[in-house]
Design a protein around this motif. Structure first.
Motif, PDB file in Angstrom:
ATOM      1  N   PHE A   1       0.900  -1.262  -0.090  1.00  0.00           N
ATOM      2  CA  PHE A   1      -0.084  -0.020  -0.074  1.00  0.00           C
ATOM      3  C   PHE A   1       0.834   1.232  -0.041  1.00  0.00           C
ATOM      4  CE2 PHE A   1      -2.473   3.419   1.763  1.00  0.00           C
ATOM      5  CZ  PHE A   1      -3.550   3.440   1.247  1.00  0.00           C
ATOM      6  N   VAL A   2       0.511   2.214  -0.723  1.00  0.00           N
ATOM      7  CA  VAL A   2       0.953   3.639  -0.957  1.00  0.00           C
ATOM      8  C   VAL A   2      -0.072   4.515  -1.128  1.00  0.00           C
ATOM      9  CG1 VAL A   2       2.850   5.065  -1.905  1.00  0.00           C
ATOM     10  CG2 VAL A   2       3.332   2.552  -1.848  1.00  0.00           C
ATOM     11  N   GLY A   3      -0.084   5.659  -0.342  1.00  0.00           N
ATOM     12  CA  GLY A   3      -1.185   6.713  -0.350  1.00  0.00           C
ATOM     13  C   GLY A   3      -0.465   7.967   0.339  1.00  0.00           C
ATOM     14  N   ASP A   4      -1.092   9.201  -0.287  1.00  0.00           N
ATOM     15  CA  ASP A   4      -0.702  10.269   0.471  1.00  0.00           C
ATOM     16  C   ASP A   4      -2.015  10.974   0.904  1.00  0.00           C
ATOM     17  OD1 ASP A   4      -1.608  11.874  -1.669  1.00  0.00           O
ATOM     18  OD2 ASP A   4       0.221  12.166  -2.302  1.00  0.00           O
ATOM     19  N   SER A   5      -1.684  12.324   1.495  1.00  0.00           N
ATOM     20  CA  SER A   5      -2.859  12.841   1.981  1.00  0.00           C
ATOM     21  C   SER A   5      -3.666  13.855   1.135  1.00  0.00           C
ATOM     22  CB  SER A   5      -2.407  14.040   3.156  1.00  0.00           C
ATOM     23  OG  SER A   5      -1.864  15.126   2.523  1.00  0.00           O
ATOM     24  N   ASP A   6      -3.372  13.707  -0.266  1.00  0.00           N
ATOM     25  CA  ASP A   6      -3.934  14.422  -1.499  1.00  0.00           C
ATOM     26  C   ASP A   6      -3.967  15.771  -0.998  1.00  0.00           C
ATOM     27  OD1 ASP A   6      -5.462  14.715  -3.793  1.00  0.00           O
ATOM     28  OD2 ASP A   6      -6.982  14.202  -3.207  1.00  0.00           O
ATOM     29  N   HIS A   7      -2.886  16.518  -0.904  1.00  0.00           N
ATOM     30  CA  HIS A   7      -2.352  17.758  -0.655  1.00  0.00           C
ATOM     31  C   HIS A   7      -3.270  18.314   0.528  1.00  0.00           C
ATOM     32  CE1 HIS A   7      -0.252  17.763  -4.553  1.00  0.00           C
ATOM     33  NE2 HIS A   7      -1.421  17.251  -4.977  1.00  0.00           N
ATOM     34  N   GLY A   8      -3.350  17.355   1.675  1.00  0.00           N
ATOM     35  CA  GLY A   8      -4.024  17.879   2.808  1.00  0.00           C
ATOM     36  C   GLY A   8      -5.581  17.409   2.953  1.00  0.00           C
ATOM     37  N   ARG A   9      -6.180  16.964   2.020  1.00  0.00           N
ATOM     38  CA  ARG A   9      -7.456  16.552   2.113  1.00  0.00           C
ATOM     39  C   ARG A   9      -7.479  15.590   3.379  1.00  0.00           C
ATOM     40  NH1 ARG A   9      -9.960  13.998  -2.239  1.00  0.00           N
ATOM     41  NH2 ARG A   9     -12.078  14.393  -1.213  1.00  0.00           N
ATOM     42  N   ALA A  10      -6.543  14.477   3.464  1.00  0.00           N
ATOM     43  CA  ALA A  10      -6.711  13.431   4.495  1.00  0.00           C
ATOM     44  C   ALA A  10      -6.149  14.133   5.859  1.00  0.00           C
ATOM     45  CB  ALA A  10      -6.056  12.358   3.987  1.00  0.00           C
ATOM     46  N   ALA A  11      -6.683  14.078   7.022  1.00  0.00           N
ATOM     47  CA  ALA A  11      -6.176  14.705   7.907  1.00  0.00           C
ATOM     48  C   ALA A  11      -4.794  14.099   8.303  1.00  0.00           C
ATOM     49  CB  ALA A  11      -7.162  14.569   9.321  1.00  0.00           C
ATOM     50  N   GLU A  12      -3.650  15.072   8.192  1.00  0.00           N
ATOM     51  CA  GLU A  12      -2.283  14.748   8.493  1.00  0.00           C
ATOM     52  C   GLU A  12      -2.009  14.572  10.003  1.00  0.00           C
ATOM     53  OE1 GLU A  12       0.372  17.030   6.332  1.00  0.00           O
ATOM     54  OE2 GLU A  12       0.211  15.868   4.630  1.00  0.00           O
ATOM     55  N   LEU A  13      -1.139  13.655  10.605  1.00  0.00           N
ATOM     56  CA  LEU A  13      -0.791  13.872  11.743  1.00  0.00           C
ATOM     57  C   LEU A  13       0.486  14.143  12.088  1.00  0.00           C
ATOM     58  CD1 LEU A  13      -1.554   9.815  12.421  1.00  0.00           C
ATOM     59  CD2 LEU A  13      -2.990  11.793  12.931  1.00  0.00           C
ATOM     60  N   LYS A  14       1.050  14.317  13.137  1.00  0.00           N
ATOM     61  CA  LYS A  14       2.388  15.176  13.223  1.00  0.00           C
ATOM     62  C   LYS A  14       3.376  14.792  12.801  1.00  0.00           C
ATOM     63  CE  LYS A  14       1.125  16.871  17.811  1.00  0.00           C
ATOM     64  NZ  LYS A  14       1.292  16.972  19.185  1.00  0.00           N
ATOM     65  N   ASP A  15       3.527  13.350  12.454  1.00  0.00           N
ATOM     66  CA  ASP A  15       4.739  12.796  11.649  1.00  0.00           C
ATOM     67  C   ASP A  15       4.375  12.717  10.003  1.00  0.00           C
ATOM     68  OD1 ASP A  15       2.646  10.918  11.151  1.00  0.00           O
ATOM     69  OD2 ASP A  15       4.069   9.168  12.003  1.00  0.00           O
ATOM     70  N   HIS A  16       3.491  13.606   9.451  1.00  0.00           N
ATOM     71  CA  HIS A  16       2.850  13.735   8.221  1.00  0.00           C
ATOM     72  C   HIS A  16       2.269  12.505   7.706  1.00  0.00           C
ATOM     73  CE1 HIS A  16       4.993  17.580   8.332  1.00  0.00           C
ATOM     74  NE2 HIS A  16       6.099  17.013   8.610  1.00  0.00           N
ATOM     75  N   SER A  17       1.935  11.330   8.374  1.00  0.00           N
ATOM     76  CA  SER A  17       1.068  10.450   7.912  1.00  0.00           C
ATOM     77  C   SER A  17      -0.453  10.817   8.137  1.00  0.00           C
ATOM     78  CB  SER A  17       1.480   9.064   8.862  1.00  0.00           C
ATOM     79  OG  SER A  17       1.047   9.373  10.163  1.00  0.00           O
ATOM     80  N   TYR A  18      -1.081   9.777   7.899  1.00  0.00           N
ATOM     81  CA  TYR A  18      -2.601  10.032   8.192  1.00  0.00           C
ATOM     82  C   TYR A  18      -3.016   8.927   9.075  1.00  0.00           C
ATOM     83  CZ  TYR A  18      -2.232   7.050   3.882  1.00  0.00           C
ATOM     84  OH  TYR A  18      -1.860   6.328   2.948  1.00  0.00           O
ATOM     85  N   TRP A  19      -4.168   8.909   9.446  1.00  0.00           N
ATOM     86  CA  TRP A  19      -4.942   7.993  10.172  1.00  0.00           C
ATOM     87  C   TRP A  19      -5.135   6.503   9.505  1.00  0.00           C
ATOM     88  CZ3 TRP A  19      -8.849   4.073  10.431  1.00  0.00           C
ATOM     89  CH2 TRP A  19      -9.127   3.775  11.783  1.00  0.00           C
ATOM     90  N   MET A  20      -4.282   5.540  10.144  1.00  0.00           N
ATOM     91  CA  MET A  20      -4.494   4.424   9.421  1.00  0.00           C
ATOM     92  C   MET A  20      -4.115   3.188  10.566  1.00  0.00           C
ATOM     93  SD  MET A  20      -1.809   2.594   6.963  1.00  0.00           S
ATOM     94  CE  MET A  20      -2.474   3.202   5.437  1.00  0.00           C
ATOM     95  N   LYS A  21      -5.084   2.024  10.301  1.00  0.00           N
ATOM     96  CA  LYS A  21      -4.984   0.914  11.268  1.00  0.00           C
ATOM     97  C   LYS A  21      -4.753  -0.483  10.751  1.00  0.00           C
ATOM     98  CE  LYS A  21      -7.485  -1.219  15.091  1.00  0.00           C
ATOM     99  NZ  LYS A  21      -8.628  -1.372  15.742  1.00  0.00           N
ATOM    100  N   LEU A  22      -3.614  -1.122  11.021  1.00  0.00           N
ATOM    101  CA  LEU A  22      -3.406  -2.643  10.596  1.00  0.00           C
ATOM    102  C   LEU A  22      -3.753  -3.349  11.683  1.00  0.00           C
ATOM    103  CD1 LEU A  22       0.258  -1.844   9.383  1.00  0.00           C
ATOM    104  CD2 LEU A  22      -1.893  -1.314   8.058  1.00  0.00           C
ATOM    105  N   SER A  23      -4.748  -4.653  11.303  1.00  0.00           N
ATOM    106  CA  SER A  23      -4.840  -5.569  12.216  1.00  0.00           C
ATOM    107  C   SER A  23      -5.066  -6.673  11.552  1.00  0.00           C
ATOM    108  CB  SER A  23      -6.278  -5.231  12.715  1.00  0.00           C
ATOM    109  OG  SER A  23      -7.234  -4.910  12.055  1.00  0.00           O
ATOM    110  N   TRP A  24      -4.383  -7.965  12.035  1.00  0.00           N
ATOM    111  CA  TRP A  24      -4.342  -9.260  11.460  1.00  0.00           C
ATOM    112  C   TRP A  24      -5.756  -9.861  12.090  1.00  0.00           C
ATOM    113  CZ3 TRP A  24      -1.102 -10.908   8.263  1.00  0.00           C
ATOM    114  CH2 TRP A  24       0.127 -10.330   8.021  1.00  0.00           C
ATOM    115  N   SER A  25      -6.668 -10.386  10.915  1.00  0.00           N
ATOM    116  CA  SER A  25      -7.950 -11.137  11.189  1.00  0.00           C
ATOM    117  C   SER A  25      -7.409 -12.669  11.408  1.00  0.00           C
ATOM    118  CB  SER A  25      -8.836 -11.169   9.772  1.00  0.00           C
ATOM    119  OG  SER A  25      -8.902  -9.663   9.644  1.00  0.00           O
TER     120      SER A  25
END
Length: 104
Positions: A42-66
């Motif tokens: 997976f690779v994505g960006d905030s689309d020039h700030g449309r997605a809420a950026e976090l302090k580390d310049h990432s955006y909200w994401m959660k990874l979980s193993w089913s």
């Protein structure tokens, strides 16, 4: 993964001041290092700030193993996606878009 054979890692990459930082995800075999390459699932960006950026310049994401062979990736629905893989070797990847409140 629950069986310890794989790890799912998210990380931020920046390739220069003129572009958004990208949040990426890779699945790695146990004991393998991340290296300098792009995320393998997976690779994505905030689309020039449309997605809420976090302090580390990432955006909200959660990874979980089913299960040992299924990974769920949840992320902000406003993310601009460049790469989104549904299978990596024996691992199936599911995606769920989440409405995340703006931080602005």
């Amino acid at each position: 993964s629950p069986d310890g054979r794989q790890s799912a890692v998210s990380f931020v990459r920046s390739i220069g001041a003129a572009t958004d930082c990208s949040t990426q995800v890779s699945i790695l075999r146990h004991g393998t290092s991340l290296g300098d390459g792009a995320g393998n699932i997976f690779v994505g960006d905030s689309d020039h700030g449309r997605a809420a950026e976090l302090k580390d310049h990432s955006y909200w994401m959660k990874l979980s193993w089913s299960s040992p062979t299924e990974l769920l990736i949840q992320y902000d629905q406003r993310v601009r996606v460049f790469k989104k893989v549904d299978k990596c070797e024996s691992i199936s990847i599911r995606y769920d878009l989440i409405e995340v409140p703006s931080t602005k």
